[in-house]
Design an enzyme around this catalytic site. Structure first.
Site, PDB file in Angstrom:
ATOM      1  N   HIS A 113     -29.504  10.824  50.599  1.00  0.00           N
ATOM      2  CA  HIS A 113     -29.479   9.503  49.958  1.00  0.00           C
ATOM      3  C   HIS A 113     -29.488   9.611  48.424  1.00  0.00           C
ATOM      4  O   HIS A 113     -29.914   8.678  47.739  1.00  0.00           O
ATOM      5  CB  HIS A 113     -30.656   8.637  50.414  1.00  0.00           C
ATOM      6  CG  HIS A 113     -30.815   8.560  51.903  1.00  0.00           C
ATOM      7  ND1 HIS A 113     -30.087   7.694  52.686  1.00  0.00           N
ATOM      8  CD2 HIS A 113     -31.605   9.257  52.755  1.00  0.00           C
ATOM      9  CE1 HIS A 113     -30.425   7.866  53.958  1.00  0.00           C
ATOM     10  NE2 HIS A 113     -31.347   8.805  54.027  1.00  0.00           N
ATOM     11  N   SER A 168     -13.188  12.749  23.826  1.00  0.00           N
ATOM     12  CA  SER A 168     -12.909  11.338  23.606  1.00  0.00           C
ATOM     13  C   SER A 168     -12.183  11.167  22.282  1.00  0.00           C
ATOM     14  O   SER A 168     -12.480  11.856  21.301  1.00  0.00           O
ATOM     15  CB  SER A 168     -14.226  10.551  23.582  1.00  0.00           C
ATOM     16  OG  SER A 168     -14.040   9.267  23.024  1.00  0.00           O
ATOM     17  N   LYS A 189     -18.377  13.746  23.078  1.00  0.00           N
ATOM     18  CA  LYS A 189     -18.106  13.712  24.514  1.00  0.00           C
ATOM     19  C   LYS A 189     -17.442  14.998  25.033  1.00  0.00           C
ATOM     20  O   LYS A 189     -16.599  15.598  24.381  1.00  0.00           O
ATOM     21  CB  LYS A 189     -17.190  12.530  24.857  1.00  0.00           C
ATOM     22  CG  LYS A 189     -17.803  11.168  24.632  1.00  0.00           C
ATOM     23  CD  LYS A 189     -19.038  10.940  25.499  1.00  0.00           C
ATOM     24  CE  LYS A 189     -18.726  10.874  26.982  1.00  0.00           C
ATOM     25  NZ  LYS A 189     -17.875   9.746  27.338  1.00  0.00           N
ATOM     26  N   GLU A 241     -12.718  14.178  37.911  1.00  0.00           N
ATOM     27  CA  GLU A 241     -12.485  12.750  38.111  1.00  0.00           C
ATOM     28  C   GLU A 241     -11.065  12.474  38.611  1.00  0.00           C
ATOM     29  O   GLU A 241     -10.855  11.609  39.475  1.00  0.00           O
ATOM     30  CB  GLU A 241     -12.744  12.005  36.807  1.00  0.00           C
ATOM     31  CG  GLU A 241     -14.213  11.980  36.422  1.00  0.00           C
ATOM     32  CD  GLU A 241     -14.466  11.392  35.043  1.00  0.00           C
ATOM     33  OE1 GLU A 241     -15.639  11.281  34.664  1.00  0.00           O
ATOM     34  OE2 GLU A 241     -13.491  11.060  34.340  1.00  0.00           O
TER      35      GLU A 241
END
Length: 460
Positions: free
Chosen positions: A157, A278, A284, A291
């Site tokens: 979970h 970025s 970043k 992704e």
């Protein structure tokens, strides 16, 4: 009069809009190798069976060999008006060797021709995908071997559950990708039947040697029903289903990579070569590869659904709807191969932050089950032990401490079954090391699991 190879019955040419709509050469040209290979085998068999002259068969084969060379050298431009790769190659062949080229299509339909080409193509692509999965599994095994003692929290979970090792976690994916390889091998075995000789739907009156062609092309045999041979694409659907499962496993792994590389987890750092920045925020370092793979999983699911939908209501035998099989299949092949190609080196180059992982395993009461097991080994029923430890966890939450931090008097107040050896029993290293059952996270169990996986990889 139509100039199409099928134009004898027609008195008028195809409308240009229809011609563009109807043509598949823009995407099925990737089948040129398989189409030429199948045509050469077919021509050779026609000559051997006396259906056409042996000299004609040799001329056709030589012409096809020249076309293959010229295609690969970039010297051929395909014609949209010739519709597809099959008719383009036949048209070029006839232009080069004359009327002899028109004999190639004897005892053959585009229906069994395209069914053959797709099977040949997919067989090759499955072999490549199978090899890419083997590379990934080998990389995971190497990484696991280097992290036999890297303790981390296991989750259910997405809540900390019990301590495990990174090696054990990686081996879970080894099992998943190993099953993916098995599924691909099963798919390859089922599709490896030659449909050539099925004709348009009812075979042919010519004395074909279907088995000889199948043997030359490396098939295990022939399709046993001419209707089935030209009208089903279940093998393509099966590949897309197997590819979807592979992508699902990649996507789950990518989700963990994304979480682990976040500052909140900080379990790993991805190599600069497999990260991006970025355009606005200079600090970043984004896990864009992971992704993108997670996103591309939906594409392959869509390819599977598209093929299932195309085929769901088609009566036997061939229908033009089935031209829609190729783009979805090609996309699924390209996507899964592309994702595996970039995912494996991303894993191989990531840096594991071992201490951060271990500290993560020390929090969240991951050793609570071990406290309950300790009591059960002392003769307390597990259900009673479970309740005792639940109350102890609540006490720890109220005090803001871990189970390891409780005073011995606190342990004894909860149960007189506790001895001073409880502290050693619930150290995370001990919690992991004691789980020696086959398939468990103890280093000795994981070592054996790695050895078994390497043997299986070698055998396959």
């Amino acid at each position: 009069m139509s100039k199409k190879l099928w134009g004898g019955r027609f008195q008028k040419g195809t409308d240009k809009v229809v011609e563009d709509f109807h043509s598949s050469i823009s995407f099925d040209q990737r089948l040129y190798k398989q189409d030429i290979r199948g045509s050469m085998a077919h021509a050779r068999m026609l000559g051997q069976q006396g259906i056409i002259a042996e000299t004609d068969a040799r001329a056709i084969i030589a012409g096809l060999e020249g076309i293959l060379i010229d295609i690969e050298a970039g010297r051929i431009e395909f014609d949209v008006a010739a519709e597809d790769i099959h008719m383009n190659i036949e048209k070029i062949l006839t232009e080069r060797i004359g009327d002899i080229g028109k004999k190639l299509h004897t005892a053959r339909s585009r229906n069994d021709q395209v069914a053959l080409d797709i099977r040949l193509y997919l067989r090759d692509e499955i072999a490549e995908t199978h090899a890419l999965l083997a590379d990934l599994i080998a990389t995971l095994l190497d990484t696991a071997e280097a992290n036999l003692d890297t303790i981390m929290p296991g989750y259910t979970h997405l809540q900390k559950a019990q301590p495990i090792t990174l090696a054990h976690h990686l081996l879970a994916y080894v099992q998943m990708f190993d099953r993916d390889r098995d599924r691909l091998a099963d798919c390859a075995r089922r599709l490896n039947r030659s449909p050539l000789g099925s004709g348009a739907l009812a075979g042919t009156t010519f004395p074909l040697d279907r088995l000889a062609v199948a043997k030359e092309l490396g098939f295990d045999g022939i399709t046993e029903n001419s209707l089935d041979g030209v009208s089903d694409r279940d093998f393509a659907i099966e590949f897309c289903a197997a590819a979807s499962l592979t992508m699902m496993h990649l996507s789950r792994f990518c989700e963990e990579i994304i979480l682990w590389s976040s500052q909140e987890f900080a379990f790993i750092e991805l190599d600069d070569a497999y990260s991006t920045g970025s355009s606005m925020m200079p600090q970043k370092k984004n896990p864009d590869v992971a992704e993108l793979i997670r996103g591309k999983t939906g594409r392959v699911y869509g390819d599977l659904m598209a093929l299932l939908t195309v085929m769901k209501s088609l009566p036997l035998a061939y229908n033009k709807d089935m031209q829609e099989d190729k783009e979805s299949l090609f996309d699924a092949v390209d996507t899964v191969k592309g994702c595996l190609t970039v995912f494996t080196p991303m894993i191989a180059t990531m840096r594991v932050r071992r201490e951060t992982m271990k500290n993560g395993a020390r929090g969240g009461f991951t050793n609570a089950t071990d406290v309950a097991d300790y009591l059960a080994k002392k003769g307390v029923s597990f259900r009673e032990a479970h309740e005792i430890v639940g109350k102890m966890v609540l006490l720890c939450v109220q005090k803001g401490v871990a189970l390891d931090d409780l005073a011995f008097d606190d342990f004894r107040a909860c149960s007189d079954a506790f001895g001073e050896d409880i502290y050693e029993a619930i150290q995370v290293e001990r919690c992991v090391a004691d789980r020696k059952v086959p398939g468990g996270p103890a280093p000795e169990a994981v070592k054996e699991a790695i050895a078994q996986a390497r043997r299986r990889l070698k055998e396959q």
